[in-house]
Design a protein around this motif. Sequence first.
Motif, mmCIF file in Angstrom:
data_model
loop_
_atom_site.group_PDB
_atom_site.id
_atom_site.type_symbol
_atom_site.label_atom_id
_atom_site.label_comp_id
_atom_site.label_asym_id
_atom_site.label_seq_id
_atom_site.Cartn_x
_atom_site.Cartn_y
_atom_site.Cartn_z
ATOM 1 N N ILE B 272 6.272 2.769 2.683
ATOM 2 C CA ILE B 272 5.032 2.582 2.312
ATOM 3 C C ILE B 272 4.505 0.612 1.817
ATOM 4 O O ILE B 272 4.754 -0.504 2.372
ATOM 5 C CB ILE B 272 3.670 2.569 2.579
ATOM 6 N N TYR B 275 7.124 -1.945 2.826
ATOM 7 C CA TYR B 275 7.264 -2.373 3.747
ATOM 8 C C TYR B 275 5.768 -3.659 3.568
ATOM 9 O O TYR B 275 5.686 -4.229 4.374
ATOM 10 C CB TYR B 275 6.948 -1.675 4.833
ATOM 11 N N LEU B 276 4.870 -2.899 3.471
ATOM 12 C CA LEU B 276 3.124 -3.187 3.452
ATOM 13 C C LEU B 276 2.774 -4.297 2.203
ATOM 14 O O LEU B 276 1.876 -4.833 2.919
ATOM 15 C CB LEU B 276 2.239 -2.352 4.206
ATOM 16 N N TYR B 280 -1.867 -2.199 0.685
ATOM 17 C CA TYR B 280 -1.843 -0.959 1.494
ATOM 18 C C TYR B 280 -0.921 -0.016 1.422
ATOM 19 O O TYR B 280 -2.305 1.457 1.520
ATOM 20 C CB TYR B 280 -1.031 -1.011 2.478
#
Lengths: 291, 286
Positions: B272, B275-276, B280
């Motif tokens: 995560i 990707y973010l 996040y």
Amino acid sequence: MYIQGVLTVAMINIISATGLAVFTGFTGLFSLGHAAFMAVGAYTSAILTYFLGVPYVLALVAGVLASSVVAALVGYPTLRTRLRGDYFAIATIGMGEATRVILENLKITQGARGLPGISQYTTLPVAAVAAAIVLALARNMLASVYGRNAVAVREDAVAAEMSGIHLLRTRMISLVFSAGCAGLAGGLYAHYLAFIQPVMFTMVQSTQITAAVVCGGTGSLTGPALAAFVFTVAPELLRAAHMWRLVIYGLMLVLIMVFRPQGLMGYRDLSWSTFSTLAARIRRRTPHGKR
Amino acid sequence: MANAETRFSRVSRPAPEREGCEGGGTPVIAECIGLTKLFGGVRAVSHLSFKVDEGEILGLIGPNGAGKTTVFNLLTGFYRPTSGSMLFRGRDLAGLAPPAIVGLGIARTFQNIRLFSNLTVLDNVRSVLYRHAPYGFAQALIRSPRVRRDERRVREKALEYLEEVGLAGRAYDRASHLPYGLQRKLELARALALEPVLLLLDEPAAGMNPEESMSLVGLIDHLRRKHNLTIILIEHHMDVVMSLSHRIVVMNFGEKLMEGSPEEVQTDVRVIEAYLGEEYASAYRR
Ligand SMILES: Nc1ncnc2c1ncn2[C@@H]1O[C@H](COP(=O)(O)OP(=O)(O)OP(=O)(O)O)[C@@H](O)[C@H]1O
Ligand SMILES: [Mg+2]
């Protein structure tokens, strides 16, 4: 007599244009030295019939083989690049010049003065039959796995290679076929004119063959053959325009590049089915694809 | 019928060497060991190691520029690795040219579609069926009966592959006239026509809407079963990767970030984060 002569030359030009169409129109590579392949064929066959009394047909075959060998020697080191065949095009400029210099300095070719008195074996029927045979062979080749490999390499060399098609092998086969055609055209030409000289086989001559192929259309056999015919016959019809021939060539090339970049017959060939397809095409109105 | 043929030609290949087996489990079909590729100063792939089991779909995901496509370019011989090695059925792929690698049974599709765009849909597939046209050049020139026979076969084969991806109806359309989604399917058919053992799919669902991509999921799974394929799948559509992959390797900055089942990957904080972004991820942690 005169008309026969013009038509004979037209047939010979159809042969060299067909050969170059396979290389440029179907394999996507450029050659600026096809006149040199013609020269090799012309001199090889002329020397064989003139000095050694070899039968005409055998001499023509020897000319074909000689230009194929020269093509292979030039092509092998220059056609291996993955993406572009530009190295080969540049190498052919050098090859053209080298060929001329060699021909001008060899004893057996009698230098710049040329070879006079070659037997005039090439008649219109001979040239016409040769052109028909070459067109048939080219069509067969293109309808085979060898032609498909060539077209795949032209379309996308990376995708072709990643699909297992050998770039070098494919390009070499096209080149050797193409140069063989040029060699045959050269041999026929020598035995039509009965006289050959190194200056007959220069870049200008190469450019004319390329012009026929580009105008006739990429990916077409009949287009370049037709263009070669027109380019040979038209200037004779317009004798007055003779000195403007190169200007007209240039103009035609530019116009075609601008208005029809795929050539007059791009990706199409004349055949019986052409006309039915044409009718269907008009009904469906296919949009122009991006090239 | 067609199917039996395909399988037969696969069986007739040299049997996979078994040295890649892990304690009698599923045989490893391909393996990267410490794979590294530098482009100047850019570490596109860095010390990457992973295995692919026979018959599985391995998802390969990661943010843009993570090095996924480069892995494919290495596996297919388009680039030479800076260091590290790649094994396929126990064979070292180092130094093999792309056609040799295709011959071993690896085929791929391209992230930026690379079709033979001026050709018809049928000819795109026919172009790669050279294995079914093994006649010589002289035979081709005279178009001997053998050539005619082989060519008929090539044509039938090509139509069969088009049928499999649902493109038989467009066989005579120009490839460049197909809509985007169908162009991707045509690439799939072309890769399939190479009768691969290992199929590398680089973002097959890119540019497809959710319905199209879900139908692609069905198609890929069907083809895998039917042709006994092992697949490495690069994909940004998470629904596609998660529903197809048996296992997933996540890359970031050329390195392997983690590896695991779709469930493990989906809930992993590092993924995560990659990707973010950090923020996040820390929000997610809380
Ligand atoms: N031929 C090349 N020359 C230089 N740099 C390259 C080359 N190919 C890839 N790179 C670089 O390597 C890195 C990895 O690229 P790659 O295409 O493998 O990423 P990717 O994971 O496929 O990304 P995406 O999801 O955007 O397709 C990027 O930084 C890219 O710019
Ligand atoms: Mg990519």
